[in-house]
Design a protein around this motif. Structure first.
Motif, PDB file in Angstrom:
ATOM      1  N   ALA A 205      32.824   6.777 -44.202  1.00  0.00           N
ATOM      2  CA  ALA A 205      31.819   7.826 -44.393  1.00  0.00           C
ATOM      3  C   ALA A 205      32.021   8.445 -45.765  1.00  0.00           C
ATOM      4  O   ALA A 205      33.142   8.500 -46.292  1.00  0.00           O
ATOM      5  CB  ALA A 205      31.945   8.892 -43.303  1.00  0.00           C
ATOM      6  N   ALA A 206      30.922   8.915 -46.373  1.00  0.00           N
ATOM      7  CA  ALA A 206      31.006   9.525 -47.702  1.00  0.00           C
ATOM      8  C   ALA A 206      31.889  10.766 -47.664  1.00  0.00           C
ATOM      9  O   ALA A 206      31.811  11.574 -46.737  1.00  0.00           O
ATOM     10  CB  ALA A 206      29.610   9.885 -48.184  1.00  0.00           C
ATOM     11  N   THR A 207      32.740  10.926 -48.675  1.00  0.00           N
ATOM     12  CA  THR A 207      33.622  12.086 -48.735  1.00  0.00           C
ATOM     13  C   THR A 207      32.955  13.215 -49.515  1.00  0.00           C
ATOM     14  O   THR A 207      32.073  12.969 -50.349  1.00  0.00           O
ATOM     15  CB  THR A 207      34.940  11.715 -49.443  1.00  0.00           C
ATOM     16  OG1 THR A 207      34.627  11.280 -50.778  1.00  0.00           O
ATOM     17  CG2 THR A 207      35.655  10.596 -48.713  1.00  0.00           C
ATOM     18  N   GLY A 210      34.764  15.837 -54.933  1.00  0.00           N
ATOM     19  CA  GLY A 210      36.072  16.321 -55.344  1.00  0.00           C
ATOM     20  C   GLY A 210      37.213  15.919 -54.437  1.00  0.00           C
ATOM     21  O   GLY A 210      38.369  16.171 -54.765  1.00  0.00           O
ATOM     22  N   SER A 211      36.912  15.302 -53.294  1.00  0.00           N
ATOM     23  CA  SER A 211      37.983  14.898 -52.382  1.00  0.00           C
ATOM     24  C   SER A 211      38.409  13.461 -52.649  1.00  0.00           C
ATOM     25  O   SER A 211      37.731  12.718 -53.363  1.00  0.00           O
ATOM     26  CB  SER A 211      37.529  15.057 -50.933  1.00  0.00           C
ATOM     27  OG  SER A 211      36.378  14.273 -50.687  1.00  0.00           O
ATOM     28  N   ILE A 212      39.525  13.062 -52.073  1.00  0.00           N
ATOM     29  CA  ILE A 212      40.104  11.745 -52.306  1.00  0.00           C
ATOM     30  C   ILE A 212      39.571  10.740 -51.293  1.00  0.00           C
ATOM     31  O   ILE A 212      39.406  11.060 -50.115  1.00  0.00           O
ATOM     32  CB  ILE A 212      41.636  11.814 -52.237  1.00  0.00           C
ATOM     33  CG1 ILE A 212      42.167  12.702 -53.365  1.00  0.00           C
ATOM     34  CG2 ILE A 212      42.253  10.415 -52.341  1.00  0.00           C
ATOM     35  CD1 ILE A 212      43.666  12.928 -53.308  1.00  0.00           C
ATOM     36  N   GLY A 213      39.275   9.535 -51.745  1.00  0.00           N
ATOM     37  CA  GLY A 213      38.836   8.483 -50.859  1.00  0.00           C
ATOM     38  C   GLY A 213      38.950   7.139 -51.553  1.00  0.00           C
ATOM     39  O   GLY A 213      39.640   7.021 -52.581  1.00  0.00           O
ATOM     40  N   GLU A 214      38.279   6.154 -51.031  1.00  0.00           N
ATOM     41  CA  GLU A 214      38.303   4.804 -51.589  1.00  0.00           C
ATOM     42  C   GLU A 214      36.993   4.500 -52.284  1.00  0.00           C
ATOM     43  O   GLU A 214      35.919   4.617 -51.681  1.00  0.00           O
ATOM     44  CB  GLU A 214      38.540   3.792 -50.479  1.00  0.00           C
ATOM     45  CG  GLU A 214      38.654   2.352 -50.986  1.00  0.00           C
ATOM     46  CD  GLU A 214      38.960   1.368 -49.872  1.00  0.00           C
ATOM     47  OE1 GLU A 214      38.000   0.880 -49.232  1.00  0.00           O
ATOM     48  OE2 GLU A 214      40.149   1.093 -49.615  1.00  0.00           O
ATOM     49  N   LEU A 215      37.075   4.135 -53.573  1.00  0.00           N
ATOM     50  CA  LEU A 215      35.865   3.785 -54.321  1.00  0.00           C
ATOM     51  C   LEU A 215      35.329   2.467 -53.774  1.00  0.00           C
ATOM     52  O   LEU A 215      36.010   1.460 -53.734  1.00  0.00           O
ATOM     53  CB  LEU A 215      36.169   3.654 -55.807  1.00  0.00           C
ATOM     54  CG  LEU A 215      35.006   3.193 -56.686  1.00  0.00           C
ATOM     55  CD1 LEU A 215      33.872   4.218 -56.634  1.00  0.00           C
ATOM     56  CD2 LEU A 215      35.469   2.977 -58.118  1.00  0.00           C
ATOM     57  N   THR A 216      34.070   2.505 -53.354  1.00  0.00           N
ATOM     58  CA  THR A 216      33.424   1.332 -52.766  1.00  0.00           C
ATOM     59  C   THR A 216      32.147   1.017 -53.528  1.00  0.00           C
ATOM     60  O   THR A 216      31.315   1.901 -53.731  1.00  0.00           O
ATOM     61  CB  THR A 216      33.074   1.578 -51.282  1.00  0.00           C
ATOM     62  OG1 THR A 216      34.281   1.919 -50.578  1.00  0.00           O
ATOM     63  CG2 THR A 216      32.467   0.336 -50.652  1.00  0.00           C
ATOM     64  N   LEU A 217      32.017  -0.222 -53.956  1.00  0.00           N
ATOM     65  CA  LEU A 217      30.818  -0.654 -54.675  1.00  0.00           C
ATOM     66  C   LEU A 217      30.029  -1.614 -53.796  1.00  0.00           C
ATOM     67  O   LEU A 217      30.575  -2.562 -53.252  1.00  0.00           O
ATOM     68  CB  LEU A 217      31.190  -1.362 -55.972  1.00  0.00           C
ATOM     69  CG  LEU A 217      32.013  -0.566 -56.981  1.00  0.00           C
ATOM     70  CD1 LEU A 217      32.332  -1.428 -58.197  1.00  0.00           C
ATOM     71  CD2 LEU A 217      31.280   0.699 -57.400  1.00  0.00           C
ATOM     72  N   THR A 218      28.740  -1.351 -53.672  1.00  0.00           N
ATOM     73  CA  THR A 218      27.850  -2.202 -52.900  1.00  0.00           C
ATOM     74  C   THR A 218      26.760  -2.713 -53.822  1.00  0.00           C
ATOM     75  O   THR A 218      26.103  -1.938 -54.488  1.00  0.00           O
ATOM     76  CB  THR A 218      27.211  -1.430 -51.721  1.00  0.00           C
ATOM     77  OG1 THR A 218      28.236  -0.860 -50.915  1.00  0.00           O
ATOM     78  CG2 THR A 218      26.343  -2.356 -50.883  1.00  0.00           C
ATOM     79  N   GLU A 219      26.604  -4.045 -53.877  1.00  0.00           N
ATOM     80  CA  GLU A 219      25.527  -4.601 -54.722  1.00  0.00           C
ATOM     81  C   GLU A 219      24.646  -5.481 -53.839  1.00  0.00           C
ATOM     82  O   GLU A 219      25.068  -5.989 -52.826  1.00  0.00           O
ATOM     83  CB  GLU A 219      26.101  -5.384 -55.903  1.00  0.00           C
ATOM     84  CG  GLU A 219      27.184  -6.376 -55.569  1.00  0.00           C
ATOM     85  CD  GLU A 219      26.696  -7.794 -55.399  1.00  0.00           C
ATOM     86  OE1 GLU A 219      25.495  -8.037 -55.633  1.00  0.00           O
ATOM     87  OE2 GLU A 219      27.496  -8.649 -55.009  1.00  0.00           O
ATOM     88  N   LEU A 220      23.399  -5.631 -54.278  1.00  0.00           N
ATOM     89  CA  LEU A 220      22.430  -6.341 -53.443  1.00  0.00           C
ATOM     90  C   LEU A 220      22.638  -7.845 -53.526  1.00  0.00           C
ATOM     91  O   LEU A 220      21.855  -8.539 -54.128  1.00  0.00           O
ATOM     92  CB  LEU A 220      21.011  -5.963 -53.899  1.00  0.00           C
ATOM     93  CG  LEU A 220      20.693  -4.483 -53.812  1.00  0.00           C
ATOM     94  CD1 LEU A 220      19.272  -4.218 -54.255  1.00  0.00           C
ATOM     95  CD2 LEU A 220      20.900  -3.977 -52.393  1.00  0.00           C
TER      96      LEU A 220
END
Length: 220
Positions: A205-207, A210-220
């Motif tokens: 789920a989107a954080t 300013g909070s810490i999470g995992e960078l996720t890239l989605t491409e078509l």
């Protein structure tokens, strides 16, 4: 060995492919990635610039292949793209000749208007162009797209070779067709239109900002 035996290429996939690239990812095992012509057509229709001033059927883009993880992943557009290599002297001479004589594509004589590649490779091409006395021809180039960080000395060489070009920086990942670009004078990189960048938590789920999470890239 598999590459030499021709087993790395999927013949069925290549028959309907517009873009092909490879990655070793985190596994270290070679994996081929294909973008079908149907997929490429959809991406080009939705995300290609509506207007490209100065770019017409007399021009084409020149892409220098550089073999690194995170290599340039082109996205379909309205311009013909020609890949070149600078691995051997004859490759360099052929690339310079493209600026001098152009390339007959679909019955039309075209000249490079866009150059894309790693900074050192573009600078190497620039040095060769200067040495061959072809700087007048390279002045036709309107845009240079550089992969990754480029030292100031390298930028100086590129600027001297392509004096009329706007220089863009571009980062991409081997797993993603596309990435993020920074326009001249801009302070931050902006994701390509077809790449969605999100910071997600453990539940995907989107954080909050300013909070810490995992960078996720989605491409078509």
């Amino acid at each position: 060995d598999e590459y030499r035996r021709g087993l790395m290429w999927d013949a069925a996939a290549l028959a309907n492919s517009d873009l092909v690239s490879h990655t070793s990812g985190t596994t270290g095992q070679m994996t081929w990635r294909h973008r079908s012509m149907a997929e490429a057509a959809v991406i080009a229709k939705i995300f290609a610039p509506k207007e490209q001033p100065g770019i017409d059927d007399r021009t084409f883009g020149l892409v220098i292949r550089y073999h690194r993880h995170g290599m340039e992943m082109p996205v379909p557009g309205t311009m013909t793209t020609v890949p070149v290599s600078l691995s051997e002297d004859i490759d360099v001479r052929q690339a310079v000749e493209l600026f001098r004589s152009g390339c007959a594509l679909r019955g039309v004589r075209r000249f490079p208007s866009v150059v894309a590649g790693g900074g050192m490779d573009v600078a190497l091409l620039g040095t060769a162009i200067d040495g061959a006395g072809a700087c007048d021809e390279s002045a036709r180039v309107e845009r240079v797209v550089l992969g990754g960080f480029v030292p100031e000395t390298v930028r100086t060489i590129i600027g001297a070779t392509f004096p009329n070009a706007s220089v863009f920086e571009h980062y991409s990942l081997a797993e993603v067709f596309g990435g993020a670009s920074k326009a001249p004078g801009a302070g931050a990189f902006v994701s390509d239109a077809h790449v969605v960048a999100e910071v997600l938590d453990d539940e995907d789920a989107a954080t909050p900002v300013g909070s810490i999470g995992e960078l996720t890239l989605t491409e078509l």
